[in-house]
Design a protein around this motif. Structure first.
Motif, PDB file in Angstrom:
ATOM      1  N   PRO A 170       0.804  -1.236   0.000  1.00 45.11           N
ATOM      2  CA  PRO A 170       0.000   0.000   0.000  1.00 45.11           C
ATOM      3  C   PRO A 170       0.831   1.278   0.000  1.00 45.11           C
ATOM      4  N   ASP A 171       2.098   1.204   0.436  1.00 46.76           N
ATOM      5  CA  ASP A 171       2.959   2.389   0.399  1.00 46.76           C
ATOM      6  C   ASP A 171       3.493   2.568  -1.027  1.00 46.76           C
ATOM      7  N   GLY A 172       3.755   3.816  -1.367  1.00 46.71           N
ATOM      8  CA  GLY A 172       4.346   4.067  -2.677  1.00 46.71           C
ATOM      9  C   GLY A 172       5.820   3.688  -2.651  1.00 46.71           C
ATOM     10  N   VAL A 173       6.287   2.952  -3.679  1.00 49.89           N
ATOM     11  CA  VAL A 173       7.708   2.575  -3.752  1.00 49.89           C
ATOM     12  C   VAL A 173       8.233   2.976  -5.135  1.00 49.89           C
ATOM     13  N   THR A 174       9.293   3.777  -5.146  1.00 41.41           N
ATOM     14  CA  THR A 174       9.905   4.183  -6.423  1.00 41.41           C
ATOM     15  C   THR A 174      11.385   3.845  -6.372  1.00 41.41           C
ATOM     16  N   VAL A 175      11.859   3.119  -7.383  1.00 42.59           N
ATOM     17  CA  VAL A 175      13.278   2.773  -7.438  1.00 42.59           C
ATOM     18  C   VAL A 175      13.887   3.489  -8.637  1.00 42.59           C
ATOM     19  N   VAL A 176      15.000   4.191  -8.415  1.00 43.27           N
ATOM     20  CA  VAL A 176      15.672   4.847  -9.546  1.00 43.27           C
ATOM     21  C   VAL A 176      17.079   4.269  -9.699  1.00 43.27           C
TER      22      VAL A 176
ATOM     23  N   GLY B 195      11.290  13.385  -5.460  1.00 40.75           N
ATOM     24  CA  GLY B 195      12.473  13.578  -6.320  1.00 40.75           C
ATOM     25  C   GLY B 195      13.650  14.140  -5.524  1.00 40.75           C
ATOM     26  N   GLU B 196      13.379  15.119  -4.657  1.00 41.03           N
ATOM     27  CA  GLU B 196      14.453  15.748  -3.870  1.00 41.03           C
ATOM     28  C   GLU B 196      15.085  14.730  -2.909  1.00 41.03           C
ATOM     29  N   LEU B 197      14.222  13.924  -2.288  1.00 41.81           N
ATOM     30  CA  LEU B 197      14.741  12.922  -1.338  1.00 41.81           C
ATOM     31  C   LEU B 197      15.571  11.862  -2.076  1.00 41.81           C
ATOM     32  N   LEU B 198      15.086  11.461  -3.273  1.00 35.79           N
ATOM     33  CA  LEU B 198      15.828  10.459  -4.055  1.00 35.79           C
ATOM     34  C   LEU B 198      17.202  11.006  -4.456  1.00 35.79           C
ATOM     35  N   ASP B 199      17.237  12.293  -4.810  1.00 33.81           N
ATOM     36  CA  ASP B 199      18.503  12.950  -5.167  1.00 33.81           C
ATOM     37  C   ASP B 199      19.514  12.825  -4.039  1.00 33.81           C
ATOM     38  N   GLN B 200      19.005  13.125  -2.831  1.00 31.55           N
ATOM     39  CA  GLN B 200      19.865  13.056  -1.639  1.00 31.55           C
ATOM     40  C   GLN B 200      20.358  11.616  -1.447  1.00 31.55           C
ATOM     41  N   ALA B 201      19.435  10.644  -1.634  1.00 34.99           N
ATOM     42  CA  ALA B 201      19.802   9.233  -1.442  1.00 34.99           C
ATOM     43  C   ALA B 201      20.828   8.808  -2.495  1.00 34.99           C
ATOM     44  N   LEU B 202      20.721   9.352  -3.724  1.00 30.55           N
ATOM     45  CA  LEU B 202      21.688   9.007  -4.786  1.00 30.55           C
ATOM     46  C   LEU B 202      23.087   9.515  -4.433  1.00 30.55           C
ATOM     47  N   HIS B 203      23.139  10.535  -3.550  1.00 26.82           N
ATOM     48  CA  HIS B 203      24.441  11.013  -3.075  1.00 26.82           C
ATOM     49  C   HIS B 203      24.866  10.281  -1.810  1.00 26.82           C
TER      50      HIS B 203
ATOM     51  N   HIS C 101       4.375  10.564   4.804  1.00 25.94           N
ATOM     52  CA  HIS C 101       5.710  10.375   5.364  1.00 25.94           C
ATOM     53  C   HIS C 101       6.589   9.827   4.246  1.00 25.94           C
ATOM     54  N   LEU C 102       7.639  10.572   3.908  1.00 21.53           N
ATOM     55  CA  LEU C 102       8.515  10.180   2.791  1.00 21.53           C
ATOM     56  C   LEU C 102       9.877   9.765   3.321  1.00 21.53           C
ATOM     57  N   ARG C 103      10.408   8.682   2.747  1.00 24.25           N
ATOM     58  CA  ARG C 103      11.767   8.256   3.105  1.00 24.25           C
ATOM     59  C   ARG C 103      12.484   7.804   1.854  1.00 24.25           C
ATOM     60  N   ALA C 104      13.788   8.023   1.808  1.00 32.03           N
ATOM     61  CA  ALA C 104      14.566   7.536   0.657  1.00 32.03           C
ATOM     62  C   ALA C 104      15.896   6.977   1.160  1.00 32.03           C
TER      63      ALA C 104
ATOM     64  N   VAL D  25      15.957   4.169  -3.475  1.00 30.95           N
ATOM     65  CA  VAL D  25      14.550   3.777  -3.358  1.00 30.95           C
ATOM     66  C   VAL D  25      13.840   4.775  -2.446  1.00 30.95           C
ATOM     67  N   ALA D  26      12.606   5.127  -2.826  1.00 35.26           N
ATOM     68  CA  ALA D  26      11.816   6.045  -1.979  1.00 35.26           C
ATOM     69  C   ALA D  26      10.521   5.360  -1.573  1.00 35.26           C
ATOM     70  N   PHE D  27      10.122   5.555  -0.317  1.00 36.74           N
ATOM     71  CA  PHE D  27       8.852   5.020   0.194  1.00 36.74           C
ATOM     72  C   PHE D  27       7.957   6.189   0.580  1.00 36.74           C
ATOM     73  N   VAL D  28       6.694   6.075   0.221  1.00 37.26           N
ATOM     74  CA  VAL D  28       5.728   7.126   0.603  1.00 37.26           C
ATOM     75  C   VAL D  28       4.588   6.464   1.356  1.00 37.26           C
ATOM     76  N   ARG D  29       4.340   6.909   2.574  1.00 37.14           N
ATOM     77  CA  ARG D  29       3.243   6.335   3.361  1.00 37.14           C
ATOM     78  C   ARG D  29       2.241   7.429   3.719  1.00 37.14           C
ATOM     79  N   ASP D  30       0.955   7.122   3.519  1.00 36.13           N
ATOM     80  CA  ASP D  30      -0.097   8.068   3.902  1.00 36.13           C
ATOM     81  C   ASP D  30      -0.358   7.896   5.406  1.00 36.13           C
ATOM     82  N   VAL D  31       0.039   8.905   6.197  1.00 35.86           N
ATOM     83  CA  VAL D  31      -0.104   8.785   7.655  1.00 35.86           C
ATOM     84  C   VAL D  31      -1.210   9.719   8.178  1.00 35.86           C
ATOM     85  N   THR D  32      -2.114  10.127   7.280  1.00 38.86           N
ATOM     86  CA  THR D  32      -3.172  11.068   7.675  1.00 38.86           C
ATOM     87  C   THR D  32      -3.964  10.539   8.868  1.00 38.86           C
ATOM     88  N   GLU D  33      -4.448   9.293   8.731  1.00 37.96           N
ATOM     89  CA  GLU D  33      -5.302   8.711   9.776  1.00 37.96           C
ATOM     90  C   GLU D  33      -4.512   8.535  11.072  1.00 37.96           C
TER      91      GLU D  33
END
Ligand code: ADP
Length: 405
Positions: free
Chosen positions: A78-84, A115-123, A142-145, A158-166
């Protein structure tokens, strides 16, 4: 997401990337082997090459199956996962992550933050942040990379996006609740301390007796708050109430018995003669009796001496409507929406004077929800109030028992 789950995700994604790369290499090797090689002066026997080719195809197929399985698992997350990849181009983007490449402004804001978080992770730097999208609907993400190392050097991120609204909404409700409970308990505890100190300082017998009486009433108030808090936590915990078909007349009878003394003290009559004896509800007895009791208790508390209270019940579609009607002070229309909130009182002084805890209607609403029902209110200031509890009806008993008596 727990640290363990994150580690799992990062490993799974790294594995997926490795599988993708291996599958491609294998495919290239199979293709190369399949091509005739004229330069080879000593070709291996055809059968050996055929066997190697067959084995490589089996291996490649196995890798393809593994890759598809991992990709399917990733899409189900259910979390968003993006791999670059190392150069920042997207290798994998699961279904939940594609949401943030939409055309809406808030999606674009999320996409840019990812995108900004992934950039940081690529460094080589793991990164995380919380992002509030003002929507509508308002959302907290909540975003993590993390860098994806391969053979010791970064091969992508890799970046993970979790909806923590609730989760954030529940946290804030819990904080408010704890603050409210502390405030509610502090008042009687403070009063008890002052009364005890005054008695200890030594006063004449008559004053001491009066102070002791006040101590008793403050301790009773404390006990009521604790009892209501316990009731509320029980109905909150039992989200799906136990069900048995029970006659409404018996449930109302139990609740009336509990409120009888207070009603007699206030010289308020409770008329339940219009509750049909054959109507039944599918319910948890303890919860529904407590809900009807709270409605009756309020009807008595917020009526003047001599004003009658009526309880009625009727079938409405597949539900039973149990109504408690009083002719008391009524509720201003601006407060009608809020009276079901914990600790909400229209008139704090009156609630305190009548021994209210501000939790009664919150309990009623939870009981209704636990039964898949609802509670509604209609009120006119100075004329009176009707609370209606709608609960799932059970098959009525064959005949009206009141007719038999
Ligand atoms: P309380 O313990 O203060 O009665 P409740 O949660 O039962 O708390 O009710 C919340 C508020 O709703 C009460 O403080 C009161 O102001 C209002 N209220 C509830 N029932 C009635 C009623 N029958 N008539 C008038 N006001 C009511």
């Amino acid at each position: 997401m727990t640290a363990l789950a994150l580690v799992f995700f990062v490993c799974a994604v790294a594995l997926l990337v490795a599988v993708l790369i291996s599958a491609r290499r294998l495919e290239r090797r199979v293709a190369a082997l399949a091509e005739p090689n004229d330069a080879d002066a000593n070709p291996a026997p055809t059968e050996r090459i055929d066997a190697m080719l067959a084995q490589l195809e089996v291996d490649a197929e196995g890798l393809r199956v593994d890759r598809d399985r991992l990709a399917a698992a990733l899409h189900a997350v259910p979390d968003g996962v993006t791999v670059v990849g190392r150069d920042g181009h997207v290798l994998v983007c699961n279904a939940a992550a594609t949401r943030f490449s939409g055309a809406r402004h808030s999606d674009a804001v999320a996409e840019q933050a990812i995108g900004e978080l992934l950039d940081q992770a690529l460094h080589g730097q793991p990164a995380e942040r919380e992002l509030i999208l003002f929507g509508p609907p308002r959302q907290t993400l909540h975003l993590r990379a993390f860098p994806l190392p391969q053979d010791g050097s970064p091969s992508g991120a890799v970046a993970f996006v979790r909806d923590v609204t609730e989760a954030r909404r529940i946290e804030s409700m819990r904080r408010d609740f704890v603050a409210n409970v502390s405030h509610e308990l502090r008042t009687p505890i403070g009063a008890l301390a002052v009364l005890a100190e005054t008695i200890a300082a030594g006063t004449d017998g008559e004053v001491t007796a009066r102070l002791a009486e006040r101590m008793v009433s403050e301790s009773e108030r404390l006990a009521r708050i604790v009892e209501d808090l316990l009731d509320l936590s029980i109905v909150e915990a039992q989200e799906r109430a136990g069900r048995e078909p029970l006659p409404i007349i018996a449930l109302v009878g139990d609740a009336v018995d509990q409120v009888r003394l207070a009603a007699e003290d206030a010289r308020i009559s409770i008329d339940a003669s219009n509750v049909p004896a054959n109507l039944r509800v599918d319910c948890d007895r303890r919860q529904v009796v407590s809900a009807i009791y709270n409605l009756l208790d309020n009807a008595v508390k917020y009526s003047e001496s001599g004003q009658p209270v009526e309880v009625t019940a009727e079938l409405r579609d597949a539900r039973c409507a149990i109504a408690v009607r009083d002719h008391g002070i009524g509720i201003p229309s601006r407060d009608l929406e809020r009276v079901f909130e914990r600790f909400y009182r229209v008139d704090r002084a009156r609630s305190r004077q009548t021994g209210g805890t501000g939790l009664g209607l919150a309990i009623v609403r939870h009981v209704a929800q636990n039964h898949g029902g609802e509670v509604t209110v209609e009120s006119h200031e100075g004329e009176g109030t009707t609370f209606t509890l709608l609960l799932p009806s059970a098959a009525p008993v064959a005949r009206d028992l009141s007719e038999a008596s």
